[in-house]
Design a protein around this motif. Structure first.
Motif, PDB file in Angstrom:
ATOM      1  N   ARG A  60     -12.084 -10.857 -18.211  1.00  0.00           N
ATOM      2  CA  ARG A  60     -10.689 -10.530 -18.472  1.00  0.00           C
ATOM      3  C   ARG A  60      -9.780 -11.235 -17.469  1.00  0.00           C
ATOM      4  O   ARG A  60      -8.690 -11.696 -17.806  1.00  0.00           O
ATOM      5  CB  ARG A  60     -10.483  -9.014 -18.394  1.00  0.00           C
ATOM      6  CG  ARG A  60      -9.061  -8.575 -18.719  1.00  0.00           C
ATOM      7  CD  ARG A  60      -8.914  -7.085 -18.567  1.00  0.00           C
ATOM      8  NE  ARG A  60      -9.801  -6.391 -19.480  1.00  0.00           N
ATOM      9  CZ  ARG A  60     -10.070  -5.088 -19.394  1.00  0.00           C
ATOM     10  NH1 ARG A  60      -9.553  -4.365 -18.422  1.00  0.00           N
ATOM     11  NH2 ARG A  60     -10.863  -4.523 -20.272  1.00  0.00           N
ATOM     12  N   TYR A  61     -10.232 -11.339 -16.220  1.00  0.00           N
ATOM     13  CA  TYR A  61      -9.442 -12.033 -15.200  1.00  0.00           C
ATOM     14  C   TYR A  61      -9.506 -13.544 -15.391  1.00  0.00           C
ATOM     15  O   TYR A  61      -8.483 -14.239 -15.342  1.00  0.00           O
ATOM     16  CB  TYR A  61      -9.962 -11.654 -13.808  1.00  0.00           C
ATOM     17  CG  TYR A  61      -9.369 -12.484 -12.695  1.00  0.00           C
ATOM     18  CD1 TYR A  61      -8.065 -12.255 -12.256  1.00  0.00           C
ATOM     19  CD2 TYR A  61     -10.113 -13.507 -12.106  1.00  0.00           C
ATOM     20  CE1 TYR A  61      -7.521 -13.034 -11.239  1.00  0.00           C
ATOM     21  CE2 TYR A  61      -9.572 -14.278 -11.091  1.00  0.00           C
ATOM     22  CZ  TYR A  61      -8.272 -14.039 -10.658  1.00  0.00           C
ATOM     23  OH  TYR A  61      -7.737 -14.808  -9.662  1.00  0.00           O
ATOM     24  N   LEU A  63     -10.083 -15.279 -18.039  1.00  0.00           N
ATOM     25  CA  LEU A  63      -9.476 -15.789 -19.262  1.00  0.00           C
ATOM     26  C   LEU A  63      -7.957 -15.926 -19.160  1.00  0.00           C
ATOM     27  O   LEU A  63      -7.309 -16.354 -20.118  1.00  0.00           O
ATOM     28  CB  LEU A  63      -9.839 -14.880 -20.443  1.00  0.00           C
ATOM     29  CG  LEU A  63     -11.253 -15.061 -20.995  1.00  0.00           C
ATOM     30  CD1 LEU A  63     -11.557 -14.044 -22.067  1.00  0.00           C
ATOM     31  CD2 LEU A  63     -11.429 -16.468 -21.537  1.00  0.00           C
ATOM     32  N   GLN A  64      -7.381 -15.571 -18.028  1.00  0.00           N
ATOM     33  CA  GLN A  64      -5.962 -15.802 -17.816  1.00  0.00           C
ATOM     34  C   GLN A  64      -5.667 -17.284 -17.590  1.00  0.00           C
ATOM     35  O   GLN A  64      -4.534 -17.726 -17.746  1.00  0.00           O
ATOM     36  CB  GLN A  64      -5.463 -14.988 -16.617  1.00  0.00           C
ATOM     37  CG  GLN A  64      -5.559 -13.486 -16.808  1.00  0.00           C
ATOM     38  CD  GLN A  64      -5.144 -12.725 -15.567  1.00  0.00           C
ATOM     39  OE1 GLN A  64      -4.703 -13.309 -14.580  1.00  0.00           O
ATOM     40  NE2 GLN A  64      -5.278 -11.411 -15.611  1.00  0.00           N
ATOM     41  N   PHE A  65      -6.696 -18.075 -17.238  1.00  0.00           N
ATOM     42  CA  PHE A  65      -6.515 -19.494 -16.966  1.00  0.00           C
ATOM     43  C   PHE A  65      -6.779 -20.304 -18.237  1.00  0.00           C
ATOM     44  O   PHE A  65      -7.814 -20.135 -18.898  1.00  0.00           O
ATOM     45  CB  PHE A  65      -7.468 -19.944 -15.862  1.00  0.00           C
ATOM     46  CG  PHE A  65      -7.260 -19.216 -14.562  1.00  0.00           C
ATOM     47  CD1 PHE A  65      -6.275 -19.638 -13.678  1.00  0.00           C
ATOM     48  CD2 PHE A  65      -8.027 -18.113 -14.235  1.00  0.00           C
ATOM     49  CE1 PHE A  65      -6.075 -18.972 -12.479  1.00  0.00           C
ATOM     50  CE2 PHE A  65      -7.834 -17.439 -13.040  1.00  0.00           C
ATOM     51  CZ  PHE A  65      -6.848 -17.874 -12.162  1.00  0.00           C
ATOM     52  N   PRO A  66      -5.842 -21.201 -18.610  1.00  0.00           N
ATOM     53  CA  PRO A  66      -6.009 -21.989 -19.851  1.00  0.00           C
ATOM     54  C   PRO A  66      -7.302 -22.795 -19.884  1.00  0.00           C
ATOM     55  O   PRO A  66      -7.936 -22.912 -20.945  1.00  0.00           O
ATOM     56  CB  PRO A  66      -4.777 -22.909 -19.842  1.00  0.00           C
ATOM     57  CG  PRO A  66      -3.763 -22.169 -19.030  1.00  0.00           C
ATOM     58  CD  PRO A  66      -4.546 -21.445 -17.973  1.00  0.00           C
ATOM     59  N   GLN A  69     -10.072 -20.662 -20.960  1.00  0.00           N
ATOM     60  CA  GLN A  69      -9.938 -20.342 -22.382  1.00  0.00           C
ATOM     61  C   GLN A  69     -10.492 -21.458 -23.260  1.00  0.00           C
ATOM     62  O   GLN A  69     -11.182 -21.203 -24.250  1.00  0.00           O
ATOM     63  CB  GLN A  69      -8.462 -20.089 -22.715  1.00  0.00           C
ATOM     64  CG  GLN A  69      -7.875 -18.867 -22.033  1.00  0.00           C
ATOM     65  CD  GLN A  69      -6.396 -18.707 -22.335  1.00  0.00           C
ATOM     66  OE1 GLN A  69      -5.889 -19.277 -23.305  1.00  0.00           O
ATOM     67  NE2 GLN A  69      -5.700 -17.943 -21.507  1.00  0.00           N
ATOM     68  N   ALA A 138     -14.432  -9.721 -23.723  1.00  0.00           N
ATOM     69  CA  ALA A 138     -13.055  -9.714 -23.234  1.00  0.00           C
ATOM     70  C   ALA A 138     -12.056  -9.765 -24.387  1.00  0.00           C
ATOM     71  O   ALA A 138     -10.981  -9.165 -24.310  1.00  0.00           O
ATOM     72  CB  ALA A 138     -12.839 -10.889 -22.287  1.00  0.00           C
ATOM     73  N   GLN A 139     -12.389 -10.476 -25.455  1.00  0.00           N
ATOM     74  CA  GLN A 139     -11.494 -10.592 -26.601  1.00  0.00           C
ATOM     75  C   GLN A 139     -11.550  -9.380 -27.523  1.00  0.00           C
ATOM     76  O   GLN A 139     -10.677  -9.196 -28.373  1.00  0.00           O
ATOM     77  CB  GLN A 139     -11.843 -11.846 -27.414  1.00  0.00           C
ATOM     78  CG  GLN A 139     -11.609 -13.149 -26.660  1.00  0.00           C
ATOM     79  CD  GLN A 139     -12.142 -14.349 -27.406  1.00  0.00           C
ATOM     80  OE1 GLN A 139     -12.560 -14.249 -28.568  1.00  0.00           O
ATOM     81  NE2 GLN A 139     -12.139 -15.502 -26.754  1.00  0.00           N
ATOM     82  N   ASP A 142      -8.052  -4.566 -26.093  1.00  0.00           N
ATOM     83  CA  ASP A 142      -6.656  -4.898 -25.821  1.00  0.00           C
ATOM     84  C   ASP A 142      -6.310  -4.795 -24.339  1.00  0.00           C
ATOM     85  O   ASP A 142      -5.144  -4.890 -23.958  1.00  0.00           O
ATOM     86  CB  ASP A 142      -5.721  -4.008 -26.638  1.00  0.00           C
ATOM     87  CG  ASP A 142      -5.925  -2.523 -26.352  1.00  0.00           C
ATOM     88  OD1 ASP A 142      -6.617  -2.180 -25.364  1.00  0.00           O
ATOM     89  OD2 ASP A 142      -5.398  -1.693 -27.121  1.00  0.00           O
ATOM     90  N   GLY A 143      -7.323  -4.574 -23.493  1.00  0.00           N
ATOM     91  CA  GLY A 143      -7.096  -4.485 -22.061  1.00  0.00           C
ATOM     92  C   GLY A 143      -6.942  -3.081 -21.520  1.00  0.00           C
ATOM     93  O   GLY A 143      -6.969  -2.882 -20.312  1.00  0.00           O
TER      94      GLY A 143
END
Length: 211
Positions: A60-61, A63-66, A69, A138-139, A142-143
């Protein structure tokens, strides 16, 4: 309910790979009965849950970086396609495999620990969580804590249901069906990997390529 169902399906996609945990469950159930096989399988379920929690928190952390992703989109989708091909190839093999050797069965109260350690050390499980499972998990939420808990509950239910099903089938029909039992698992596993490959590639296309 959708998150719960996704957790169940992801758990089954992990369980259906015929690795050393499933082989051990089949062997123990055939030789020592359903209860012994299920206890071993239950231990592996807790190991998978532990890995799922780590993947959920870590990915989750990241995947914040493009860049991450893009790697999880293209890399994860490619690995899922490869695993689907691998399982389909295994399902089509008609040659009888040599019987797998197992260590002596420990006392029943040690079976849970044996299943736990086998799952934690399983190369296929580590590869799945590191390369594929982390991104999918992670996907899947919804967090929120509620969504994560619902997913993890479904993930655990899927593992327990698989363990119960495989030891029941192994105890009653595995010796009669022989290698066909494993081939059926490979075929179902291939279909699940195809489904999740499409899911990963579609989500990546919509989130990264179109944007």
């Amino acid at each position: 309910m959708e998150t719960l169902f996704t957790g169940i399906l992801l758990s089954l996609s992990l369980c259906l790979d015929i690795g050393m945990v499933n082989v051990a469950m089949i062997d123990v159930a055939m030789k020592h009965g359903r209860r012994a096989g299920f206890i071993l399988g239950l231990g592996s379920c807790f190991a998978d849950l532990f890995y799922a929690i780590l993947a959920l928190l870590g990915m989750r952390y990241l995947l914040q970086f493009p860049a991450v992703q893009w790697v999880t989109w293209l890399g994860g989708g490619s690995i899922l396609i490869y695993l689907a091909w691998k399982m389909a190839k295994e399902a089509l093999q008609d040659a009888q495999r040599a019987e797998t050797a197992h260590p002596p069965l420990p006392p029943k109260h040690h079976l849970f620990g044996r299943g736990l350690m086998l799952a934690l050390a399983s190369p296929t499980s580590i590869l799945w969580f590191a390369a594929v499972g982390g991104a999918l998990i992670a996907q899947a939420t919804d967090g929120s804590w509620l969504s994560s808990a619902e997913f993890l509950l479904g993930f655990f239910i899927g593992g327990v249901a698989w363990s119960a099903g495989i030891v029941f089938a192994s105890h009653h029909g595995g010796q009669v069906m022989g290698n066909r039992f494993k081939q059926a698992c490979h075929a179902i596993s291939a279909l699940l990997y195809v489904y999740f490959a499409i899911l990963v590639l579609r989500n990546g296309y919509l989130a990264l390529w179109l944007n």
